[in-house]
Design an enzyme around this catalytic site. Structure first.
Site: not given
Length: 509
Positions: A46, A335, A82
Site C-alpha cells: 500500500i 489524511l 525553509k
C-alpha cells in the site's frame, strides 16, 4: 457512589505507516515510554500520498523532543532549509510577495510595528514592509545559518523541506529502536465490541489478529477505522476551498538550492516548487470544475524548472475534516482526519499537533466522554483557523484574467475571517485568536501582500515625532541587513552539515 469501571489503555495499535504512522509511533513512544505498548501495522504493497515535503517551524521542536541530531536529520531525509514561502501571481499576474517565518521590524509595546511603518510611508520612507524582515533578506540572498542572537530583532526562524518517504523511514528506524513493534500485513477486517461499538482487533490478510485498547487511524483518505468502520462522517468545505485535485512530479535539483518554497498561482489553482538536496518536488493543485486534468498537467509540465524524474501522479481530495477526529476508541491522524491543501505547508504540522493533543489528553485510565469531547473541540478549532487563513489567499485577489479567481473573490466568507479582514482594513488592527497557528505577522504579510492597505494606523504611533520615527525605521533597516555578510550560502551550510553527519557515522561505525 461507586466509580465507573475503568479500562486502562495499555495497548496502542497504529493502522498505517507513512509520515503519519511513524511520527505517531515515535513521538508517543518517546513521551509515554513503557506506560504503553505500541504496535504499528502496515503493508508494503500500500503506497502513501507522500507529497507533504514542506514544513513550518514547530517541526524543529518535535525533532528536538525525539532527540534527533539536526545534521543526521538533514543527511537522512535530503532536507533543505525553509525560511519562507514566496507567493507569485496571487494578487495579480507578475506580482509576488513573501510569507516568511520572521516578522517585519521589531516587537513594540501595545502597537505592532507595521503601524509605525504605515506612518513612515506617509513621511516618505519608501522601503517595502519586507525590507524590515531578516528572513526575507536571507531568502532573497540564498543564505542561511542558525543565528543564536540575544536580540529578538535578529532571530531567523526556519523550518525544513524534506523527502517525506525518507522522513518516514528515518522515524521507523527511530521508533523500532525505542521498542515499537511493526507488523507487516494488509488489514482485511475489523472486529468490534457488540455492546459499545469499540474496535477490539484488526485482522490481517496473513491471518494475524492484532488486539488493542486504543487505535490510531493513519490509513490516509480511506479512513479505514474512523470512517469505513465507525461511519464518523465528514464536513465538506469544498464550497470555501474548491480545489479538489493535485498532480505531483519530482524533477532534477537546481544548481543552487533556494531556502524557500515557491507557490505560483495559475488559472484555477497553484503550483508548488520545493527544493531538496537530491531533487525538486513539484505539484499543481487545481479545481477540476474550471480546468481539465490534461490542461492542469500541461500547465505543470510546462512550468518545471528542471527535467522530470518520474511519471506525474494524480491525487483527488475533498477539503474538509472528519466530524469527530476522536470517535470511541479510534483517533484519526493525518489524511484520515481531514485535508487542507498544502498552501501553507500545514499537512505535517496537523499530524504533529494531533499527536501532541492526544498525549496531553491521553486516557491512561480509560476513555471518557470529556476527554474525547475536548480533543474534538480543539482539533475542530485548529482546522477552522487554518481553513480561514487559506481562504484569505484566494478571496483577497485582484485577478480579472481567471474565472476561478473571479469566483473566489466573491466567496461567502466565514464570519471569523470577514471580521479579521474588516478590522485590518479599518486601522491595521490584528489580533491572534486563541491557539491560532498563525501569528499576527503571518496575517499581516498575506493581507498586505494580497493588496489590503489599512485606511489608518494606531494612534500610539503619533507619540513618536516624525524625525524620531524616521530615525527608528532607518536604524532597523540597517540592523536587519547586518547579519547577511556573515551568513554562508544555503548550499554551503547544507554541505557542511552533511559532511558532519557522514563524519559522525564513520566515527560510530
Amino acid at each position: 457512589m461507586q466509580n465507573p469501571k475503568k479500562n486502562p489503555i495499555k495497548r496502542v495499535v497504529i493502522a498505517g505507516g507513512g509520515t503519519a504512522g511513524w511520527l505517531t509511533a515515535s513521538l508517543m513512544k518517546k513521551v509515554l515510554g513503557e506506560a504503553v505498548n505500541i504496535t504499528l501495522v502496515e503493508s508494503e504493497v500500500i503506497g502513501t500520498v507522500g507529497v507533504g515535503e514542506a514544513t513550518i517551524p514547530p517541526i524543529r521542536l518535535v525533532n528536538q523532543v525525539l532527540g534527533i541530531d539536526e545534521a543526521q536529520f538533514l543527511y537522512e531525509t535530503k532536507a533543505t532549509i525553509k525560511l519562507a514561502i514566496k507567493f507569485e501571481n496571487w494578487k495579480t499576474k507578475g506580482q509576488s510577495y513573501y510569507h516568511t517565518f520572521g516578522a517585519p521590524g521589531k516587537a513594540m509595546a501595545f502597537c505592532h510595528f507595521h503601524h509605525y511603518w504605515l506612518k513612515g510611508q506617509q513621511l516618505g520612507k519608501t522601503q517595502d514592509l519586507w525590507d524590515y524582515d531578516l528572513n526575507y533578506h536571507a531568502a532573497e540572498a540564498g543564505k542561511f545559518a542558525p543565528i543564536n542572537a540575544k536580540d529578538p530583532v535578529l532571530e531567523l526562524p526556519f523550518a525544513y523541506h524534506f523527502d517525506a518517504s525518507l522522513y518516514a523511514k528515518y522515524l521507523r528506524k527511530l521508533s523500532e529502536s525505542m521498542g515499537v513493534v511493526r507488523i507487516e500485513g494488509k488489514i482485511s477486517s475489523v472486529e468490534r465490541d457488540n455492546v459499545n461499538g469499540y474496535i477490539k482487533a484488526l485482522r490481517l490478510d496473513n491471518k494475524n489478529r492484532i488486539e488493542g485498547d486504543l487505535f490510531i487511524d493513519c490509513t490516509g483518505f480511506k479512513g479505514l477505522l474512523i470512517q469505513e468502520t465507525l461511519g464518523t462522517g465528514y464536513d465538506d468545505w469544498s464550497h470555501l476551498l474548491p480545489c479538489d485535485s493535485a498532480i505531483a512530479v519530482p524533477s532534477e535539483r537546481h544548481e543552487s538550492t533556494r531556502p524557500f518554497t515557491r507557490s505560483i498561482a495559475h488559472d484555477a489553482g497553484w503550483q508548488w516548487r520545493i527544493p531538496l538536496q537530491h531533487r525538486n518536488g513539484n505539484g499543481h493543485v487545481f479545481c477540476s470544475r474550471y480546468v481539465s486534468e490534461d490542461h492542469a498537467l500541461d500547465t505543470l509540465m510546462g512550468n518545471l524548472d528542471t527535467k522530470p524524474l518520474a511519471d506525474p501522479k494524480l491525487i483527488k481530495f475533498t477539503t474538509g475534516r472528519r466530524r469527530k477526529q476522536w470517535n470511541k476508541n479510534v483517533v484519526s491522524v493525518g489524511l484520515s482526519s481531514g485535508f487542507l491543501e498544502p498552501l501553507e505547508s500545514t499537512s505535517i504540522h496537523l499530524i504533529q499537533s494531533a499527536i501532541v493533543r492526544l498525549i496531553q489528553l491521553f486516557p491512561h485510565n480509560g476513555i471518557t466522554p470529556s476527554l474525547e469531547a475536548e480533543y474534538n473541540k480543539q482539533s475542530a478549532l485548529e482546522f477552522e483557523q487554518i481553513r480561514d487563513f487559506l481562504i484569505l489567499h484566494y478571496s483577497v485577489n485582484e485577478r480579472t484574467d481567471s474565472a476561478f479567481f473571479n469566483d473566489m473573490r466573491n466567496l461567502d466568507l466565514p464570519d471569523t475571517l470577514r471580521h479579521k479582514i474588516a478590522l485590518f482594513k479599518e486601522n491595521g488592527s490584528l489580533f491572534r485568536d486563541q491557539n491560532d497557528l498563525f501569528l499576527e505577522s503571518s496575517w499581516l504579510q498575506v493581507m498586505y501582500g494580497q493588496g489590503i492597505t489599512p485606511n489608518d494606523y494606531h494612534g500610539l504611533v503619533n507619540t513618536f515625532s516624525d524625525e524620531k520615527l524616521k530615525e527608528m525605521l532607518t536604524r532597523l533597516l540597517k540592523i536587519k541587513r547586518e547579519p547577511l555578510s556573515q551568513l554562508p550560502s544555503h548550499d554551503e551550510y547544507l554541505n557542511g552539515m552533511v559532511k558532519r553527519a557522514k563524519q559522525d557515522m564513520s566515527a560510530n561505525a
